[in-house]
Design a protein around this motif. Structure first.
Motif, short mmCIF file in Angstrom:
data_model
loop_
_atom_site.label_atom_id
_atom_site.label_comp_id
_atom_site.label_asym_id
_atom_site.label_seq_id
_atom_site.Cartn_x
_atom_site.Cartn_y
_atom_site.Cartn_z
N VAL A 4 0.87 -1.19 0.00
CA VAL A 4 0.00 0.00 0.00
C VAL A 4 0.90 1.23 0.00
CG1 VAL A 4 -1.75 1.33 1.25
CG2 VAL A 4 -1.85 -1.18 1.26
N ARG A 5 0.63 2.15 -0.90
CA ARG A 5 1.43 3.37 -0.98
C ARG A 5 0.93 4.43 0.03
NH1 ARG A 5 5.04 3.95 -4.64
NH2 ARG A 5 4.98 6.22 -4.35
N VAL A 6 1.87 5.23 0.50
CA VAL A 6 1.51 6.23 1.50
C VAL A 6 0.57 7.30 0.94
CG1 VAL A 6 3.56 5.94 2.93
CG2 VAL A 6 3.62 7.56 1.03
N ASP A 7 0.63 7.55 -0.36
CA ASP A 7 -0.26 8.58 -0.90
C ASP A 7 -1.72 8.14 -0.85
OD1 ASP A 7 0.05 6.68 -2.90
OD2 ASP A 7 0.61 8.11 -4.46
N GLU A 8 -1.96 6.82 -0.93
CA GLU A 8 -3.33 6.31 -0.79
C GLU A 8 -3.82 6.49 0.65
OE1 GLU A 8 -5.97 2.25 -1.62
OE2 GLU A 8 -3.78 2.23 -1.94
N ILE A 9 -2.93 6.26 1.60
CA ILE A 9 -3.27 6.49 3.01
C ILE A 9 -3.55 7.97 3.24
CG2 ILE A 9 -2.37 6.39 5.37
CD1 ILE A 9 -0.72 3.93 4.46
N ARG A 10 -2.67 8.82 2.74
CA ARG A 10 -2.83 10.27 2.88
C ARG A 10 -4.17 10.75 2.33
NH1 ARG A 10 0.59 12.70 -1.39
NH2 ARG A 10 -1.30 12.13 -2.56
N ASP A 11 -4.49 10.34 1.11
CA ASP A 11 -5.73 10.80 0.46
C ASP A 11 -6.96 10.27 1.18
OD1 ASP A 11 -4.08 12.03 -1.36
OD2 ASP A 11 -4.41 10.56 -2.97
N THR A 12 -6.88 9.07 1.72
CA THR A 12 -8.00 8.50 2.46
C THR A 12 -8.25 9.27 3.74
OG1 THR A 12 -7.60 6.29 1.54
CG2 THR A 12 -8.88 6.42 3.59
N VAL A 13 -7.19 9.57 4.48
CA VAL A 13 -7.33 10.34 5.71
C VAL A 13 -7.91 11.72 5.41
CG1 VAL A 13 -6.06 11.46 7.59
CG2 VAL A 13 -5.54 9.10 6.95
N ALA A 14 -7.45 12.37 4.35
CA ALA A 14 -7.97 13.69 3.98
C ALA A 14 -9.47 13.64 3.75
CB ALA A 14 -7.25 14.21 2.74
N ARG A 15 -9.91 12.62 3.00
CA ARG A 15 -11.34 12.49 2.71
C ARG A 15 -12.14 12.21 3.98
NH1 ARG A 15 -14.08 7.88 2.00
NH2 ARG A 15 -12.19 6.65 1.56
N LEU A 16 -11.63 11.34 4.83
CA LEU A 16 -12.35 11.00 6.05
C LEU A 16 -12.51 12.21 6.97
CD1 LEU A 16 -10.76 7.53 6.96
CD2 LEU A 16 -12.96 7.97 5.86
N CYS A 17 -11.54 13.12 6.96
CA CYS A 17 -11.61 14.30 7.84
C CYS A 17 -12.85 15.14 7.52
CB CYS A 17 -10.35 15.14 7.70
SG CYS A 17 -8.90 14.46 8.54
N TRP A 18 -13.01 15.48 6.22
CA TRP A 18 -14.16 16.34 5.93
C TRP A 18 -15.47 15.57 5.90
CZ3 TRP A 18 -16.67 15.07 1.47
CH2 TRP A 18 -15.94 14.55 0.40
N GLU A 19 -15.43 14.31 5.51
CA GLU A 19 -16.66 13.51 5.56
C GLU A 19 -17.17 13.38 6.99
OE1 GLU A 19 -16.31 10.53 1.68
OE2 GLU A 19 -15.96 9.75 3.70
N ALA A 20 -16.26 13.16 7.93
CA ALA A 20 -16.66 13.02 9.33
C ALA A 20 -17.32 14.29 9.84
CB ALA A 20 -15.44 12.68 10.19
N CYS A 21 -16.84 15.44 9.40
CA CYS A 21 -17.38 16.71 9.89
C CYS A 21 -18.67 17.12 9.18
CB CYS A 21 -16.33 17.81 9.74
SG CYS A 21 -14.93 17.62 10.87
N TYR A 22 -18.89 16.60 7.98
CA TYR A 22 -20.12 16.94 7.23
C TYR A 22 -21.28 16.01 7.55
CZ TYR A 22 -17.18 19.68 3.92
OH TYR A 22 -16.33 20.57 3.33
N TYR A 23 -20.99 14.72 7.71
CA TYR A 23 -22.04 13.70 7.77
C TYR A 23 -22.07 13.02 9.13
CZ TYR A 23 -21.27 14.41 2.78
OH TYR A 23 -21.09 14.99 1.54
N LEU A 24 -23.08 13.34 9.92
CA LEU A 24 -23.24 12.70 11.21
C LEU A 24 -23.58 11.22 10.99
CD1 LEU A 24 -23.08 13.97 14.05
CD2 LEU A 24 -25.58 14.01 14.08
#
Length: 280
Positions: A4-24
């Protein structure tokens, strides 16, 4: 061995951050709706209606559910058969948080030095918990933890003889001391056992459990039910303005402990009980 490449981990974490704050999470929305249906206080019912409306608006408009988008807690269950390539795993997590908070227009709430209080400007560093588990997958959970509820959390080492009644007493004392400051209705995470550091960790992990899911041990599940009933009997109610729904859920996690100690931690989570999970 899976790569698994680190850029996939990075991009996943970025997406989860804003999704968590938008969608209860759906379990929290359903918990609020059940509370609305049972609330006996007209003011409390009105507050719960507003919270439900706010969750729908945040999801529809893709905007943060709450202005306090939290300090980012990241849990990673890392499969032992995964080989991470392309850079530093820990750096990828931090860069993901950095990008996610910028891309999602989320408030930066982290100061680099706890005494000098200078904002880092990108909500890093996040708090990272990594556990090595069997398999070849990576499970990432992002928990944006607001300051109001975190400030009202507490930990204490009881004497073993205080037992279950001592645990109940401490949980109630913590909730009652918080009053409306932790933005109820709450998710109450309780850790019992372990050490000074471990008990706080499992208390926070407890708030990640979905509403309605009890501990697998029957005596702990029974304790969860008793605590929920006792907390809701305090009358604190939604936003501390009175009512029968002070908490949506109480979750208890336990760990082995020393014969001379009975550590207990209570991690309060506000009604904005946000979390987002992805598996790579």
């Amino acid at each position: 061995m899976r790569t698994v490449r680190v850029d996939e981990i990075r991009d996943t974490v970025a997406r989860l951050c804003w999704e968590a704050c938008y969608y209860l999470p759906s379990d929290v929305v359903q918990g609020l709706k059940r509370a609305q249906a049972t609330e006996q206080s007209p003011i409390g019912e009105s507050i719960l209606t507003q919270l439900i409306d706010n969750a729908e608006l945040a999801a529809t408009e893709a905007i943060p559910y709450c202005h306090d988008t939290g300090m980012t807690i990241v849990y990673v269950d890392l499969g032992q058969d995964v080989h991470i390539v392309g850079g530093s795993f820990a750096d990828a997590i931090q860069e993901g948080v950095r990008r996610g908070y910028k891309e999602g227009y989320l408030r930066n709430s982290v100061v680099g030095d706890p005494l000098r209080r200078v904002n880092t400007g990108d909500n890093t560093p996040a708090v990272l918990h990594t556990e090595i588990v069997p398999g070849d997958r990576i499970r990432i959970t992002v928990l944006p933890k607001g300051g109001g509820s975190e400030n009202m959390s507490a930990m204490k080492v009881l004497l073993p003889g205080e037992g279950e009644e001592g645990v109940k007493r401490f949980v109630l004392e913590t909730v009652e001391s918080a009053g409306g400051k932790a933005c109820p209705p709450l998710i109450v995470g309780v850790g019992i056992g372990g050490s000074f550091d471990k008990v706080s960790e499992i208390a926070k992990r407890a708030i990640l459990r979905d509403i309605g899911v009890h501990h697998p041990e029957p005596h702990i599940a029974a304790l969860e039910k008793q605590l929920l009933e006792l907390v809701n009997q305090t009358g604190i109610g939604p936003q501390g303005l009175g009512g029968v729904n002070t908490a949506l859920w109480v979750a208890v996690e336990t760990y082995a402990c020393h014969i001379a100690s009975l550590p207990v931690a209570v991690n309060l989570q506000c009604h904005a009980a946000r979390k987002r999970i992805a598996v790579l």
